[in-house]
Write a protein that holds these residues in place. Sequence first.
Motif, PDB file in Angstrom:
ATOM      1  N   THR A   1       0.832  -1.201   0.000  1.00  0.00           N
ATOM      2  CA  THR A   1       0.000   0.000   0.000  1.00  0.00           C
ATOM      3  C   THR A   1       0.869   1.255   0.000  1.00  0.00           C
ATOM      4  O   THR A   1       0.619   2.197  -0.757  1.00  0.00           O
ATOM      5  N   ALA A   2       1.892   1.263   0.844  1.00  0.00           N
ATOM      6  CA  ALA A   2       2.781   2.429   0.912  1.00  0.00           C
ATOM      7  C   ALA A   2       3.561   2.606  -0.390  1.00  0.00           C
ATOM      8  O   ALA A   2       3.786   3.737  -0.836  1.00  0.00           O
TER       9      ALA A   2
ATOM     10  N   ARG B   1       2.577   1.787  -3.388  1.00  0.00           N
ATOM     11  CA  ARG B   1       1.680   2.211  -4.474  1.00  0.00           C
ATOM     12  C   ARG B   1       1.293   3.677  -4.365  1.00  0.00           C
ATOM     13  O   ARG B   1       0.862   4.274  -5.339  1.00  0.00           O
ATOM     14  N   SER B   2       1.430   4.250  -3.187  1.00  0.00           N
ATOM     15  CA  SER B   2       1.014   5.643  -3.016  1.00  0.00           C
ATOM     16  C   SER B   2       2.055   6.595  -3.577  1.00  0.00           C
ATOM     17  O   SER B   2       3.209   6.229  -3.794  1.00  0.00           O
TER      18      SER B   2
ATOM     19  N   GLN C   1       3.984  10.511  -3.278  1.00  0.00           N
ATOM     20  CA  GLN C   1       4.632  11.268  -2.207  1.00  0.00           C
ATOM     21  C   GLN C   1       3.620  12.082  -1.398  1.00  0.00           C
ATOM     22  O   GLN C   1       3.744  12.198  -0.195  1.00  0.00           O
TER      23      GLN C   1
ATOM     24  N   ASN D   1       0.179  11.560  -1.200  1.00  0.00           N
ATOM     25  CA  ASN D   1      -1.071  10.909  -0.790  1.00  0.00           C
ATOM     26  C   ASN D   1      -0.843   9.609  -0.013  1.00  0.00           C
ATOM     27  O   ASN D   1      -1.720   8.768   0.040  1.00  0.00           O
ATOM     28  N   LYS D   2       0.310   9.457   0.596  1.00  0.00           N
ATOM     29  CA  LYS D   2       0.606   8.238   1.354  1.00  0.00           C
ATOM     30  C   LYS D   2      -0.368   8.045   2.512  1.00  0.00           C
ATOM     31  O   LYS D   2      -0.835   6.945   2.781  1.00  0.00           O
TER      32      LYS D   2
ATOM     33  N   TYR E   1      -3.727   6.685   1.262  1.00  0.00           N
ATOM     34  CA  TYR E   1      -3.639   5.259   0.939  1.00  0.00           C
ATOM     35  C   TYR E   1      -3.621   4.405   2.205  1.00  0.00           C
ATOM     36  O   TYR E   1      -4.313   3.394   2.295  1.00  0.00           O
ATOM     37  N   MET E   2      -2.814   4.819   3.186  1.00  0.00           N
ATOM     38  CA  MET E   2      -2.738   4.044   4.428  1.00  0.00           C
ATOM     39  C   MET E   2      -4.057   4.117   5.200  1.00  0.00           C
ATOM     40  O   MET E   2      -4.468   3.144   5.833  1.00  0.00           O
TER      41      MET E   2
ATOM     42  N   LYS F   1       5.279   0.475 -10.495  1.00  0.00           N
ATOM     43  CA  LYS F   1       5.704   1.589  -9.646  1.00  0.00           C
ATOM     44  C   LYS F   1       7.189   1.864  -9.809  1.00  0.00           C
ATOM     45  O   LYS F   1       7.613   3.008  -9.791  1.00  0.00           O
TER      46      LYS F   1
END
Length: 120
Positions: free
Chosen positions: A46-47, A49-50, A52, A54-55, A58-59, A115
């Motif tokens: 998940t981290a 794929r996010s 810079q 919008n982390k 996503y989390m 990614k």
Amino acid sequence: MFLGTFICGLSYAMLGFDYSIITLVISMTLLSVGEIWALPFMSTITALRSGQNNKGAYMGLNGISFSIAFIVTPYLGTLIAEKLGFTVLWIGTGVIATIIALAFYFIVPWMIEDKKEILD
């Protein structure tokens, strides 16, 4: 993630065939090991794929999905056990987890590779 999810599916499916104490102990041990191998990597993916900026979003969505699962699955599991029996519940859960493990096997490398190309 593939191996951890597959082991979780195997542990659930075991419960559909036998309810002895030794089977329960082995099943719960496998479930614990499978979760230890799978869950931390889900947060990592998940981290990764996010972006810079919008982390956190996503989390947060990752956390919300776990929370929704903890709310919905007890109801669905009870409903399935009531209507179809525990054997169908446990074997069905094992089959679904195995399908998800196979999806992880094919999709996660593709997601990470995608990614990496963006980062390079």
